[in-house]
Design a protein around this motif. Structure first.
Motif, short mmCIF file in Angstrom:
data_model
loop_
_atom_site.label_atom_id
_atom_site.label_comp_id
_atom_site.label_asym_id
_atom_site.label_seq_id
_atom_site.Cartn_x
_atom_site.Cartn_y
_atom_site.Cartn_z
N GLY A 83 -26.69 -26.82 62.64
CA GLY A 83 -26.42 -28.04 63.42
C GLY A 83 -25.85 -29.20 62.62
N ARG A 84 -25.55 -28.95 61.35
CA ARG A 84 -24.98 -30.05 60.56
C ARG A 84 -23.47 -29.91 60.48
N SER A 85 -22.81 -31.05 60.33
CA SER A 85 -21.37 -30.95 60.14
C SER A 85 -20.89 -32.08 59.23
N TYR A 86 -19.80 -31.80 58.56
CA TYR A 86 -19.18 -32.80 57.69
C TYR A 86 -17.96 -33.32 58.43
N GLN A 87 -17.88 -34.63 58.56
CA GLN A 87 -16.77 -35.23 59.31
C GLN A 87 -16.23 -36.41 58.55
N ARG A 88 -14.93 -36.54 58.59
CA ARG A 88 -14.34 -37.70 57.94
C ARG A 88 -12.88 -37.75 58.35
N SER A 89 -12.35 -38.97 58.36
CA SER A 89 -10.91 -39.07 58.60
C SER A 89 -10.27 -39.43 57.28
N ILE A 90 -9.03 -39.02 57.12
CA ILE A 90 -8.33 -39.34 55.88
C ILE A 90 -6.94 -39.87 56.25
N THR A 91 -6.54 -40.93 55.60
CA THR A 91 -5.23 -41.52 55.91
C THR A 91 -4.23 -41.11 54.85
N ARG A 92 -2.96 -41.29 55.21
CA ARG A 92 -1.91 -40.97 54.24
C ARG A 92 -2.05 -41.86 53.00
N ASP A 93 -2.41 -43.12 53.23
CA ASP A 93 -2.59 -44.04 52.10
C ASP A 93 -3.62 -43.51 51.11
N GLU A 94 -4.74 -42.99 51.65
CA GLU A 94 -5.79 -42.46 50.76
C GLU A 94 -5.28 -41.28 49.95
#
Ligand code: ADP
Ligand code: MG
Length: 680
Positions: free
Chosen positions: A360-371
């Motif tokens: 039930g766990r998940s890793y979530q993140r957004s990443i931008t082009r700048d990063e």
């Protein structure tokens, strides 16, 4: 395929025998194209042997199961070609299979207990596969090929490549440097010995700066189809605002085909090369002089994938609060995931990462082009440092490089394009697919050796007009046919919908007036325009055709400085017959085309005017007497009818529009008075 080979010329295909991927191409009068079979054009340079030492899989199926058969799946054998065992010591850490010393201490591969193969034999298996692919596509036997090698290959490495061809039953009629092939694909070096230098011929008249005169552009997706035709091997490459070095400057372009200095920047998955070449056309054909090379045999897109994998692993560890030993299958999945993320960020500003961690766990993140760009900067800078080193070796300042050509999948990364452009002070060539450009150029060399006439490539005039789609499916021509190259034209356009934040720039070629009758060359969207009333944005579109016939189209919204661009080779895939046909058609259809274009303009104008009238009535309607209101309604209804009729008479339409405009002058005056009063 644009055509099949005729009997009058020998068939000489071009082969890019790559470290990771290989391709075969062919070139006729209309230009080069990649040869494909049911598996496409690309062949991974990978061969797997079975336990008996027989070939078990070639290409993609071999690559897809490389992890399961690490010691019998041979990839990157190009790194071993023609090398001694001592030369390749630093490669051994990267290769999971056993590299052993063969005859004269050459590098060989031990695939089973009693089977040792040479890199030439493995390359021959790849070449034989490419030969079969070409024969299938062309429907003829193929016996001759031009094969490319890196510019830094020494005699032994070149000889090994020839030997591989011989084992595969191919006569390698010429070995060509990969960077030279890339230049040939762009038509560099394929010129007359005495090319007269041309003066820029401005067309498209004076740039219209008043946006009331500007034609509204088509809305994104309005007319549906994206018509980028893969047959022409063009590729749309747009970058966001500010990312591009200035376009002007490219026209102080007295580049002569016969003698030019070119930098070729080849950034692939695992290797990086930069070469500085001098190309010269002589009586004997093209002579390339490799002025300098530099590079890094372990610098490539794989490094970026690894950076993203490390980021993910680190953050997962932090999130779970414990060190985790990820199994190989998970690491492999991370890798593919990382590569997909990287590629996504070449085209969009943002990507979403989501990994299921089980329980039930998940890793979530957004990443931008700048990063990502921040992470990649030191990596790109390593490649840039190599370029500087090559310039130093060549004893040339960056300005002395006439052209920069981008090769290899990783040159699709906007940051790479930006930094290379900044270093050399020019927009790099990206019109041809960076994975295919070397094979295409090898095919061009093959066609020259076969005596195929390529006069389409040598044109010093633009054979068919170039323009863009405007609202309603009409074409606004920016560069007229028979303009001498280099040529530049700029025109102002605008939006037609309220608050429109995107516009589509659809590039067309041909003499006809309507989009449906022209040849589509590609399209891109200019995005991120701040919402403004219709007609207010000032979109400056510039067409620049350089001395090699490469078209740069850029669009800038002047109020917000948002910009986007694309590079295209308009003449690829175009035959003399096709040009003639399109010219004749435009003459036979001249009258109906003119009427059709006129009707589109009338409709656009009518809609704009009716919208304005509606706004004015909403504002000052209370002040109008009934008789005037009825009069306006009648005039509007007549115009509306013309708008809705399929094929109205253009003259009658014009008269009705005129009558409506005249009748509403008083209304407009009232509305302006009201506005002025409000402002006080
Ligand atoms: P090689 O010369 O090593 O055979 P290629 O020229 O085929 O390599 O390039 C492969 C590399 O290009 C891979 O690292 C791949 O992830 C990368 N690549 C392909 N398309 C893109 C893209 N749109 N953006 C960023 N990287 C890309
Ligand atoms: Mg490559």
């Amino acid at each position: 395929m644009s055509s099949t080979p005729t009997n009058e010329h020998p068939i000489i295909v071009g082969i890019d025998l790559g470290t990771t991927n290989s391709l075969v191409a062919w070139c006729d009068e209309s230009g080069p194209c990649i040869l494909e079979d049911e598996n496409g054009g690309n062949l991974p340079s990978v061969v797997r042997y079975d336990e008996q030492g027989n070939v078990a899989a070639i290409g993609k199926p071999a690559r897809d199961h490389a992890v399961e058969f690490p010691t019998t799946t041979l990839f990157s054998v190009k790194r071993l070609m023609g090398r001694g065992i001592a030369d390749v010591q630093n490669e051994l850490n990267y290769l999971p299979y056993a590299v052993v010393a063969g005859e004269h201490n050459t590098a060989r591969v031990q695939v089973t207990e009693d089977k040792v193969v040479s890199p030439q034999e493995v390359s021959a298996i790849i070449l034989r596969e490419l030969k079969a692919k070409a024969e299938k596509a062309l429907g003829k036997t193929v016996e001759k090929a031009v094969v490319t090698v890196p510019a830094y290959f020494d005699d032994a490495q070149r000889q090994a490549t020839r030997d591989a061809g011989r084992i595969a039953g191919l006569d390698v009629v010429r070995i060509v440097n990969e960077p030279t092939a890339a230049a040939l694909a762009y038509g560099l070096g394929v010129g007359e010995v005495d090319t007269p230098s041309e003066t820029p011929n401005k067309t498209g008249s004076d740039p219209v700066s008043l946006n009331v005169n500007a034609k509204p552009l088509a809305q994104p997706n309005e007319s549906g189809t994206v018509s980028l035709n893969t047959k022409f091997n063009t590729e749309a490459c747009t970058t966001g605002s500010g990312a591009d070095p200035n376009l002007t400057g490219e026209l102080d372009d007295d580049l002569d085909h016969a003698n030019s200095t070119v930098a070729v920047f080849d950034l692939g998955g695992g290797t990086f090369d930069v070469s500085i070449l001098n190309l010269q056309q002589t009586e004997q054909g093209i002579v390339d002089q490799v002025v300098a090379t530099s590079g890094d045999t372990h610098l490539g897109g794989d490094d970026v994938d690894r950076m993203i994998v490390e980021l993910i692993q680190k953050e997962i560890t932090v999130q779970l609060g414990q060190e985790i030993d990820f199994p190989p299958s998970t690491r492999q999945a991370f890798r593919s995931f990382a590569e997909a993320t990287k590629i996504r960020l070449s085209n969009s500003e943002y990507a979403q990462l989501e990994i299921d961690l089980g329980e039930g766990r998940s890793y979530q993140r957004s990443i931008t082009r700048d990063e990502l760009e921040e992470m990649m900067t030191p990596w790109v800078d390593r490649a840039i440092a190599c370029c500087k080193e090559a310039l130093k070796k060549a004893d040339l300042p960056p300005e002395d490089i006439d052209r920069v050509i981008m090769v290899g999948g990783s040159t699709r990364i906007p940051l790479v394009r930006k930094k290379v452009g900044e270093l050399f002070g020019t927009v790099p060539y990206t019109a041809l697919n960076p994975d295919e450009v070397v094979a295409l150029g090898a095919a061009v060399q093959g066609s020259i050796l076969a005596g195929i006439n390529r006069d389409m490539l040598l044109l010093d005039v633009i054979p068919l007009s170039l323009g863009i789609e405007t609202l309603g499916g009409a074409v606004a021509k920016l560069v007229m046919s028979n303009t001498t190259i280099p040529a530049k034209a700029t025109e102002m356009f605008t939006t037609h919908a309220e608050g429109q934040t995107n516009v589509k720039i659809h590039i067309l070629q041909g003499e006809r007036e309507l989009v449906k009758d022209c040849r589509s060359l590609g399209e891109f969207d200019l995005t991120g325009i701040p919402p403004m009333p219709a007609g207010l944005p000032k979109i400056e579109v510039t067409f620049l055709v350089d001395a090699n016939g490469v078209l740069n189209v850029s669009a800038v919204e002047k109020r917000s400085e948002k910009a986007a661009r694309v590079q295209i080779i308009p003449n690829h895939g175009l035959t003399r017959e096709e040009v003639d046909r399109m010219e004749t058609e435009s003459m036979t259809h001249a009258r109906e085309d003119m009427t059709a274009h006129q009707l589109i303009d009338l409709r656009n104008q009518a809609r704009l005017d009716m919208r304005a009238i509606e706004r004015q009535i909403n504002k000052v309607g209370d002040e109008l007497d009934d008789a005037y209101r009825v009069e306006i309604a009648q005039k509007v209804a007549i115009v509306q009818k013309f708008v809705d009729t399929e094929n109205p008479d253009a003259n009658e339409f014009h008269v009705a529009l005129d009558a409506m405009d005249k009748a509403t002058i008083r209304l407009a005056e009232l509305a302006i008075k009201q506005t002025l009063a409000e402002e006080q």
